[in-house]
Design a protein around this motif. Sequence first.
Motif, PDB file in Angstrom:
ATOM      1  N   GLY A 120     -16.078 -10.958   4.773  1.00 15.88           N
ATOM      2  CA  GLY A 120     -16.647 -10.877   3.422  1.00 15.88           C
ATOM      3  C   GLY A 120     -15.761 -11.551   2.382  1.00 15.88           C
ATOM      4  O   GLY A 120     -14.534 -11.539   2.470  1.00 15.88           O
TER       5      GLY A 120
ATOM      6  N   ARG B 134      -6.121 -13.522  -6.416  1.00 14.04           N
ATOM      7  CA  ARG B 134      -6.749 -12.297  -6.917  1.00 14.04           C
ATOM      8  C   ARG B 134      -6.169 -12.014  -8.300  1.00 14.04           C
ATOM      9  O   ARG B 134      -4.999 -11.658  -8.418  1.00 14.04           O
ATOM     10  CB  ARG B 134      -6.496 -11.131  -5.974  1.00 14.04           C
ATOM     11  CG  ARG B 134      -7.080 -11.325  -4.580  1.00 14.04           C
ATOM     12  CD  ARG B 134      -6.659 -10.188  -3.666  1.00 14.04           C
ATOM     13  NE  ARG B 134      -7.101 -10.410  -2.307  1.00 14.04           N
ATOM     14  CZ  ARG B 134      -8.231  -9.926  -1.787  1.00 14.04           C
ATOM     15  NH1 ARG B 134      -9.019  -9.186  -2.548  1.00 14.04           N
ATOM     16  NH2 ARG B 134      -8.560 -10.166  -0.542  1.00 14.04           N
TER      17      ARG B 134
ATOM     18  N   ASN C 200     -19.020  -7.982   1.319  1.00 13.74           N
ATOM     19  CA  ASN C 200     -18.187  -6.790   1.496  1.00 13.74           C
ATOM     20  C   ASN C 200     -17.579  -6.596   2.875  1.00 13.74           C
ATOM     21  O   ASN C 200     -16.710  -5.724   3.024  1.00 13.74           O
ATOM     22  CB  ASN C 200     -19.026  -5.544   1.159  1.00 13.74           C
ATOM     23  CG  ASN C 200     -19.482  -5.518  -0.279  1.00 13.74           C
ATOM     24  OD1 ASN C 200     -18.686  -5.293  -1.187  1.00 13.74           O
ATOM     25  ND2 ASN C 200     -20.767  -5.763  -0.492  1.00 13.74           N
ATOM     26  N   ASN C 201     -18.017  -7.330   3.889  1.00 20.23           N
ATOM     27  CA  ASN C 201     -17.474  -7.117   5.217  1.00 20.23           C
ATOM     28  C   ASN C 201     -15.963  -7.309   5.230  1.00 20.23           C
ATOM     29  O   ASN C 201     -15.440  -8.291   4.695  1.00 20.23           O
ATOM     30  CB  ASN C 201     -18.125  -8.087   6.208  1.00 20.23           C
ATOM     31  CG  ASN C 201     -17.735  -7.793   7.636  1.00 20.23           C
ATOM     32  OD1 ASN C 201     -16.659  -8.153   8.092  1.00 20.23           O
ATOM     33  ND2 ASN C 201     -18.626  -7.141   8.367  1.00 20.23           N
ATOM     34  N   ARG C 202     -15.236  -6.395   5.828  1.00 21.37           N
ATOM     35  CA  ARG C 202     -13.771  -6.434   5.784  1.00 21.37           C
ATOM     36  C   ARG C 202     -13.192  -7.558   6.633  1.00 21.37           C
ATOM     37  O   ARG C 202     -12.034  -7.925   6.481  1.00 21.37           O
ATOM     38  CB  ARG C 202     -13.194  -5.088   6.221  1.00 21.37           C
ATOM     39  CG  ARG C 202     -13.576  -3.935   5.315  1.00 21.37           C
ATOM     40  CD  ARG C 202     -12.717  -2.719   5.605  1.00 21.37           C
ATOM     41  NE  ARG C 202     -11.333  -2.941   5.273  1.00 21.37           N
ATOM     42  CZ  ARG C 202     -10.804  -2.790   4.064  1.00 21.37           C
ATOM     43  NH1 ARG C 202     -11.574  -2.419   3.048  1.00 21.37           N
ATOM     44  NH2 ARG C 202      -9.520  -3.007   3.857  1.00 21.37           N
ATOM     45  N   ASP C 203     -13.991  -8.123   7.535  1.00 19.24           N
ATOM     46  CA  ASP C 203     -13.506  -9.205   8.380  1.00 19.24           C
ATOM     47  C   ASP C 203     -13.753 -10.573   7.737  1.00 19.24           C
ATOM     48  O   ASP C 203     -12.837 -11.384   7.624  1.00 19.24           O
ATOM     49  CB  ASP C 203     -14.174  -9.126   9.747  1.00 19.24           C
ATOM     50  CG  ASP C 203     -13.682 -10.216  10.680  1.00 19.24           C
ATOM     51  OD1 ASP C 203     -12.483 -10.549  10.629  1.00 19.24           O
ATOM     52  OD2 ASP C 203     -14.483 -10.741  11.467  1.00 19.24           O
TER      53      ASP C 203
ATOM     54  N   GLU D 297       0.833  -1.193   0.000  1.00 17.17           N
ATOM     55  CA  GLU D 297       0.000   0.000   0.000  1.00 17.17           C
ATOM     56  C   GLU D 297       0.874   1.252   0.000  1.00 17.17           C
ATOM     57  O   GLU D 297       2.010   1.236   0.475  1.00 17.17           O
ATOM     58  CB  GLU D 297      -0.932   0.003   1.213  1.00 17.17           C
ATOM     59  CG  GLU D 297      -1.941  -1.134   1.187  1.00 17.17           C
ATOM     60  CD  GLU D 297      -2.918  -1.050   2.336  1.00 17.17           C
ATOM     61  OE1 GLU D 297      -2.868  -0.043   3.092  1.00 17.17           O
ATOM     62  OE2 GLU D 297      -3.716  -1.980   2.493  1.00 17.17           O
TER      63      GLU D 297
ATOM     64  N   HIS E 222     -12.840  -9.735   0.587  1.00 20.96           N
ATOM     65  CA  HIS E 222     -11.659  -9.419   1.378  1.00 20.96           C
ATOM     66  C   HIS E 222     -10.964 -10.657   1.922  1.00 20.96           C
ATOM     67  O   HIS E 222      -9.908 -10.542   2.549  1.00 20.96           O
ATOM     68  CB  HIS E 222     -12.037  -8.487   2.536  1.00 20.96           C
ATOM     69  CG  HIS E 222     -12.594  -7.177   2.097  1.00 20.96           C
ATOM     70  ND1 HIS E 222     -11.803  -6.150   1.631  1.00 20.96           N
ATOM     71  CD2 HIS E 222     -13.870  -6.737   2.011  1.00 20.96           C
ATOM     72  CE1 HIS E 222     -12.570  -5.123   1.302  1.00 20.96           C
ATOM     73  NE2 HIS E 222     -13.829  -5.454   1.517  1.00 20.96           N
ATOM     74  N   ASN E 223     -11.541 -11.839   1.718  1.00 19.15           N
ATOM     75  CA  ASN E 223     -10.951 -13.048   2.265  1.00 19.15           C
ATOM     76  C   ASN E 223     -10.368 -13.967   1.208  1.00 19.15           C
ATOM     77  O   ASN E 223      -9.908 -15.064   1.533  1.00 19.15           O
ATOM     78  CB  ASN E 223     -11.981 -13.810   3.107  1.00 19.15           C
ATOM     79  CG  ASN E 223     -12.077 -13.272   4.510  1.00 19.15           C
ATOM     80  OD1 ASN E 223     -11.396 -13.728   5.411  1.00 19.15           O
ATOM     81  ND2 ASN E 223     -12.904 -12.256   4.705  1.00 19.15           N
TER      82      ASN E 223
ATOM     83  N   GLU F 114     -23.135  -7.982   3.573  1.00 19.05           N
ATOM     84  CA  GLU F 114     -22.027  -8.206   4.493  1.00 19.05           C
ATOM     85  C   GLU F 114     -21.213  -9.431   4.100  1.00 19.05           C
ATOM     86  O   GLU F 114     -19.981  -9.429   4.210  1.00 19.05           O
ATOM     87  CB  GLU F 114     -22.560  -8.375   5.917  1.00 19.05           C
ATOM     88  CG  GLU F 114     -23.171  -7.109   6.506  1.00 19.05           C
ATOM     89  CD  GLU F 114     -22.142  -6.013   6.683  1.00 19.05           C
ATOM     90  OE1 GLU F 114     -21.101  -6.264   7.304  1.00 19.05           O
ATOM     91  OE2 GLU F 114     -22.375  -4.893   6.177  1.00 19.05           O
TER      92      GLU F 114
ATOM     93  N   GLU G 264     -10.445  -9.074 -10.430  1.00 26.74           N
ATOM     94  CA  GLU G 264     -10.605  -7.677 -10.024  1.00 26.74           C
ATOM     95  C   GLU G 264     -10.439  -6.730 -11.203  1.00 26.74           C
ATOM     96  O   GLU G 264      -9.853  -7.074 -12.231  1.00 26.74           O
ATOM     97  CB  GLU G 264      -9.575  -7.323  -8.948  1.00 26.74           C
ATOM     98  CG  GLU G 264      -9.714  -8.138  -7.671  1.00 26.74           C
ATOM     99  CD  GLU G 264      -8.690  -7.758  -6.627  1.00 26.74           C
ATOM    100  OE1 GLU G 264      -9.016  -7.837  -5.438  1.00 26.74           O
ATOM    101  OE2 GLU G 264      -7.562  -7.371  -7.010  1.00 26.74           O
TER     102      GLU G 264
END
Length: 472
Positions: A305, A315, A300-303, A73, A308-309, A297, A460
């Motif tokens: 979802g 990816r 899209n949930n960051r934990d 990042e 994000h997993n 969720e 993506e």
Amino acid sequence: MTAVEIDPLSENARTSLDTAAARNLATTTKSAPQMQGITSRWLLRMLPWVQADGGVFRVNRRLTYTVGDGRVEFVTTGAQVRVIPRELGELALLRGYEDEAVLATLAGRFVQREFAPGDVLVRAGDPADQVVLVAHGRLQRIGIGPYGDERVLGVIADGDHFGGRVLADGGRTWDETVKAVTAATVLTLSRESFDALNGEAGGLRQHIQLRLVEGERAQNPAGEAAVEVAAGHVGEPELPTAFVDYEQSPREYELSVAQTVLRVHTRVADLYNKPMNQTEQQLRLTVEELKERQEHELVNNRDFGLLHNADLGHRLHATSGPPTPDDFDELLAVVWKEPTFFLAHPRTIAAFGRECSRRGIYPQNIELAGHRVPAWRGVPVLPCSKIPMSEARTSSVLLVRAGMENQGVVGLHQTGLPDEYQPGLNVRFMGIDERAVISYLVSTYFSAAVLVPDALAVLEGVETGRETGREG
């Protein structure tokens, strides 16, 4: 005043009761309250749901060596881009190094460079003398095929990096050519700059050597510790010994919750319940809204979802922008063990259909749960409006292998709740306040778990606003 006579044969005269008046004595035929926000919610329907007693689900796995193939990042100030020092730990040979002063100095030695579409960043056969971090843009990895022709080996995009082995060995050459497909901003660290710092930081040199040794441990293709097995032998040779190690700190998924308080005035509940029960209709629409949020969720949930997993190595990037059959095949090459379904935004599915038509390919629909749905290679392509669509009309495509028996993705819930209304969802009476308003607490408890990394892959940066080779 003279009375006005109406000719019964005139065009405006009525000869029977007016419908507006008749409705006062009639009960109209009506529908239940409708809700435009209800979607097909294919993800909720396709995920196998596992009971999570105690509200926690633990995923035990074999021990896997981390190879440090994560994404880096950056911080942007105007046109200037800088790498966050601790993010350098995503490079394989720097993973676990914690001297922040050295990392900050190393980050400051990266040089920002800009490339136009078609520019070559590195060329196969040239000395590999730099580490490259991609801050923005899409690059292509190009190699030479078995017959001497060039072919695209893959795509590198925002957050990716290459050349990390330069940190350990400066005598290498590039195995492939990397060329910019779009305008790109990258940060580069030359071998000379790194050597100058490495000479001042003995701890960094020792860390890199240790990482090299760890990387040479015997592993299977999935990165798990290899189990030595003898095969094809005769006689009585000494057999290898082995054991299967487990992760020391397996991941645990706690059930998440979506809740709301439904309020109904007692006067409405008492007087306006025929022919439809007002409380039931209010509750039905509230549950529909909770289910929509539940699916959102899960995506899209960051934990927990799915977006994000997905494992960083799973990816992928669209090769040319729009979603093409080649891109979908790349997803299938990752989740190749019994893939269950693709999940994509409806606009992404439409863009995929255009790309298929442009190539003269017409995928067949398949029967699924009483519906005819599009499919690719026999795997259903299901719509999900919860997958984000950016302002630039880019989105993502997921490919999922589902089920416990397949070591796939599972939904988590807990049934048998007090005042349960649906599995994993309950409605609890909260009382009547001084304004004569009844309150109900509506809750649903859920999560999702990826049992092994190759059960989920994400494509993506898919462009849905144009076709390959066309502007738009």
